[in-house]
Motif scaffolding. Structure first.
Motif, PDB file in Angstrom:
ATOM      1  N   GLY A 120     -55.427 -88.077  60.007  1.00 44.42           N
ATOM      2  CA  GLY A 120     -56.144 -89.207  60.596  1.00 44.42           C
ATOM      3  C   GLY A 120     -56.148 -90.444  59.737  1.00 44.42           C
ATOM      4  N   SER A 121     -55.534 -90.368  58.553  1.00 46.55           N
ATOM      5  CA  SER A 121     -55.463 -91.501  57.616  1.00 46.55           C
ATOM      6  C   SER A 121     -56.850 -92.085  57.361  1.00 46.55           C
ATOM      7  N   ARG A 122     -57.802 -91.204  57.034  1.00 42.97           N
ATOM      8  CA  ARG A 122     -59.193 -91.641  56.870  1.00 42.97           C
ATOM      9  C   ARG A 122     -59.815 -91.018  55.630  1.00 42.97           C
ATOM     10  N   VAL A 123     -60.654 -91.814  54.982  1.00 46.42           N
ATOM     11  CA  VAL A 123     -61.411 -91.375  53.815  1.00 46.42           C
ATOM     12  C   VAL A 123     -62.880 -91.707  54.046  1.00 46.42           C
ATOM     13  N   VAL A 124     -63.766 -90.762  53.724  1.00 42.85           N
ATOM     14  CA  VAL A 124     -65.199 -91.013  53.794  1.00 42.85           C
ATOM     15  C   VAL A 124     -65.798 -90.734  52.419  1.00 42.85           C
ATOM     16  N   ASN A 125     -66.395 -91.755  51.829  1.00 44.20           N
ATOM     17  CA  ASN A 125     -67.121 -91.601  50.568  1.00 44.20           C
ATOM     18  C   ASN A 125     -68.612 -91.489  50.876  1.00 44.20           C
ATOM     19  N   LEU A 126     -69.289 -90.573  50.206  1.00 46.05           N
ATOM     20  CA  LEU A 126     -70.688 -90.305  50.527  1.00 46.05           C
ATOM     21  C   LEU A 126     -71.454 -90.005  49.243  1.00 46.05           C
ATOM     22  N   ALA A 127     -72.515 -90.758  49.002  1.00 40.86           N
ATOM     23  CA  ALA A 127     -73.358 -90.545  47.821  1.00 40.86           C
ATOM     24  C   ALA A 127     -74.780 -90.231  48.262  1.00 40.86           C
ATOM     25  N   GLU A 128     -75.311 -89.116  47.792  1.00 44.86           N
ATOM     26  CA  GLU A 128     -76.696 -88.756  48.059  1.00 44.86           C
ATOM     27  C   GLU A 128     -77.581 -89.372  46.983  1.00 44.86           C
ATOM     28  N   ILE A 129     -78.661 -90.005  47.415  1.00 50.16           N
ATOM     29  CA  ILE A 129     -79.609 -90.611  46.485  1.00 50.16           C
ATOM     30  C   ILE A 129     -80.898 -89.807  46.559  1.00 50.16           C
ATOM     31  N   GLU A 130     -81.329 -89.284  45.413  1.00 48.69           N
ATOM     32  CA  GLU A 130     -82.501 -88.416  45.361  1.00 48.69           C
ATOM     33  C   GLU A 130     -83.678 -89.146  44.714  1.00 48.69           C
ATOM     34  N   GLY A 131     -84.867 -88.543  44.855  1.00 50.38           N
ATOM     35  CA  GLY A 131     -86.035 -89.143  44.210  1.00 50.38           C
ATOM     36  C   GLY A 131     -87.311 -88.706  44.872  1.00 50.38           C
ATOM     37  N   ILE A 132     -88.220 -89.670  45.086  1.00 57.21           N
ATOM     38  CA  ILE A 132     -89.516 -89.391  45.686  1.00 57.21           C
ATOM     39  C   ILE A 132     -89.316 -88.805  47.090  1.00 57.21           C
ATOM     40  N   PRO A 133     -90.065 -87.743  47.429  1.00 57.71           N
ATOM     41  CA  PRO A 133     -89.935 -87.158  48.771  1.00 57.71           C
ATOM     42  C   PRO A 133     -90.049 -88.213  49.869  1.00 57.71           C
ATOM     43  N   PHE A 134     -89.213 -88.077  50.867  1.00 55.66           N
ATOM     44  CA  PHE A 134     -89.112 -88.965  52.031  1.00 55.66           C
ATOM     45  C   PHE A 134     -88.409 -90.287  51.729  1.00 55.66           C
ATOM     46  N   LEU A 135     -88.047 -90.513  50.453  1.00 57.53           N
ATOM     47  CA  LEU A 135     -87.267 -91.709  50.117  1.00 57.53           C
ATOM     48  C   LEU A 135     -85.825 -91.356  49.770  1.00 57.53           C
ATOM     49  N   GLU A 136     -85.473 -90.068  49.946  1.00 54.15           N
ATOM     50  CA  GLU A 136     -84.086 -89.684  49.698  1.00 54.15           C
ATOM     51  C   GLU A 136     -83.177 -90.494  50.623  1.00 54.15           C
ATOM     52  N   SER A 137     -82.116 -91.025  50.046  1.00 55.23           N
ATOM     53  CA  SER A 137     -81.278 -91.955  50.796  1.00 55.23           C
ATOM     54  C   SER A 137     -79.823 -91.512  50.806  1.00 55.23           C
ATOM     55  N   LEU A 138     -79.016 -92.317  51.479  1.00 55.30           N
ATOM     56  CA  LEU A 138     -77.598 -92.020  51.624  1.00 55.30           C
ATOM     57  C   LEU A 138     -76.824 -93.331  51.593  1.00 55.30           C
ATOM     58  N   VAL A 139     -75.705 -93.313  50.865  1.00 53.75           N
ATOM     59  CA  VAL A 139     -74.789 -94.451  50.861  1.00 53.75           C
ATOM     60  C   VAL A 139     -73.406 -93.909  51.200  1.00 53.75           C
ATOM     61  N   SER A 140     -72.819 -94.406  52.275  1.00 51.50           N
ATOM     62  CA  SER A 140     -71.517 -93.907  52.706  1.00 51.50           C
ATOM     63  C   SER A 140     -70.614 -95.077  53.066  1.00 51.50           C
ATOM     64  N   VAL A 141     -69.337 -94.934  52.742  1.00 51.37           N
ATOM     65  CA  VAL A 141     -68.336 -95.938  53.106  1.00 51.37           C
ATOM     66  C   VAL A 141     -67.179 -95.219  53.783  1.00 51.37           C
ATOM     67  N   VAL A 142     -66.782 -95.725  54.933  1.00 49.85           N
ATOM     68  CA  VAL A 142     -65.684 -95.150  55.707  1.00 49.85           C
ATOM     69  C   VAL A 142     -64.480 -96.083  55.589  1.00 49.85           C
ATOM     70  N   ALA A 143     -63.313 -95.506  55.350  1.00 55.87           N
ATOM     71  CA  ALA A 143     -62.118 -96.320  55.160  1.00 55.87           C
ATOM     72  C   ALA A 143     -60.915 -95.681  55.829  1.00 55.87           C
ATOM     73  N   SER A 144     -59.949 -96.505  56.171  1.00 55.43           N
ATOM     74  CA  SER A 144     -58.647 -96.022  56.627  1.00 55.43           C
ATOM     75  C   SER A 144     -57.658 -96.244  55.491  1.00 55.43           C
ATOM     76  N   PHE A 145     -56.528 -95.532  55.534  1.00 48.69           N
ATOM     77  CA  PHE A 145     -55.552 -95.723  54.468  1.00 48.69           C
ATOM     78  C   PHE A 145     -54.131 -95.632  54.993  1.00 48.69           C
ATOM     79  N   ILE A 146     -53.229 -96.238  54.237  1.00 49.88           N
ATOM     80  CA  ILE A 146     -51.801 -96.218  54.536  1.00 49.88           C
ATOM     81  C   ILE A 146     -51.072 -95.744  53.284  1.00 49.88           C
ATOM     82  N   PRO A 147     -50.261 -94.686  53.371  1.00 45.72           N
ATOM     83  CA  PRO A 147     -49.470 -94.265  52.213  1.00 45.72           C
ATOM     84  C   PRO A 147     -48.427 -95.336  51.880  1.00 45.72           C
ATOM     85  N   VAL A 148     -48.317 -95.664  50.604  1.00 45.44           N
ATOM     86  CA  VAL A 148     -47.301 -96.629  50.171  1.00 45.44           C
ATOM     87  C   VAL A 148     -46.304 -95.992  49.207  1.00 45.44           C
ATOM     88  N   SER A 149     -46.564 -94.743  48.816  1.00 43.26           N
ATOM     89  CA  SER A 149     -45.626 -93.965  48.008  1.00 43.26           C
ATOM     90  C   SER A 149     -45.996 -92.497  48.172  1.00 43.26           C
TER      91      SER A 149
END
Length: 202
Positions: free
Chosen positions: A95-124
């Motif tokens: 699918g030529s796709r990459v998903v980066n995902l970071a879990e952010i921990e801490g105080i209960p109910f403030l746990e967060s998420l940072v995610s970036v979705v990308a497409s890619f093309i092979p060049v070599s």
């Protein structure tokens, strides 16, 4: 003289020992970073798959970050009252796709998420050009986040996570990533900003 397989195992063991206890790079000193980079370079010389993009079965799937020199990633640990949790990168070669995902921990109910979705093309045989397309930021509770794999599956179906889901503008959102080592459970990549990423297959 050890054969190439023996050398590979020795250098791989040395690298894993070098990054042990460094909390993905957060606890690495300047001296540690130099030693880790040296261990990376030695292992790269014994890459069993010098054309990693042709190794779909090995490359596909979810990977967990063990170590990086990227300050943009490690900087997520500076959020007030929160700390950086596990970081994952999912690769879908077909699918030529990459998903980066970071879990952010801490105080209960403030746990967060940072995610970036990308497409890619092979060049070599080992380098891809990456275009970042979406950013998803928010509290795990609001996003109904349960696990990395389930979240990635939801993204693959086209689900949007409004109001925490943003399209990224096309300009200045391109990068490249080169896979310099790949085996059944370890991957090393280098990015266009000179950063190193060491990941383990989940």
């Amino acid at each position: 003289m050890p054969n190439s397989m023996d050398a590979n195992m020795d250098f791989k063991t040395n690298l894993l020992e070098a990054i042990a206890g460094k909390n993905r790079g957060l606890l690495a000193s300047d001296r540690d970073r130099v030693a880790i980079l040296s261990a990376v370079e030695k292992l790269e010389d014994y890459n069993p798959h010098p054309k990693p993009l042709q190794e779909k079965n090995l490359l596909d799937g979810n990977w967990r970050l063990l170590y990086t020199s990227s300050q943009s990633i490690l900087g997520l640990n500076r959020l007030p009252l929160l700390q950086l949790g596990q970081i994952y990168q999912y690769i879908d070669v077909a699918g030529s796709r990459v998903v980066n995902l970071a879990e952010i921990e801490g105080i209960p109910f403030l746990e967060s998420l940072v995610s970036v979705v990308a497409s890619f093309i092979p060049v070599s045989d080992k380098r891809i050009e990456v275009k970042f397309e979406r950013s998803i930021l928010g509290l795990q509770k609001i996003l109904n986040y349960q696990s990395p794999l389930k979240f990635i599956q939801q993204i693959s179906t086209g689900k949007r996570f409004l109001p925490a889901d943003f399209n990224l503008p096309g300009r200045d959102n391109a990068a490249w990533l080169e896979i310099t080592y790949l085996d059944e459970d370890l991957r090393i990549s280098r990015g266009n900003e000179g950063n190193v990423f060491i990941l383990a297959k989940v």
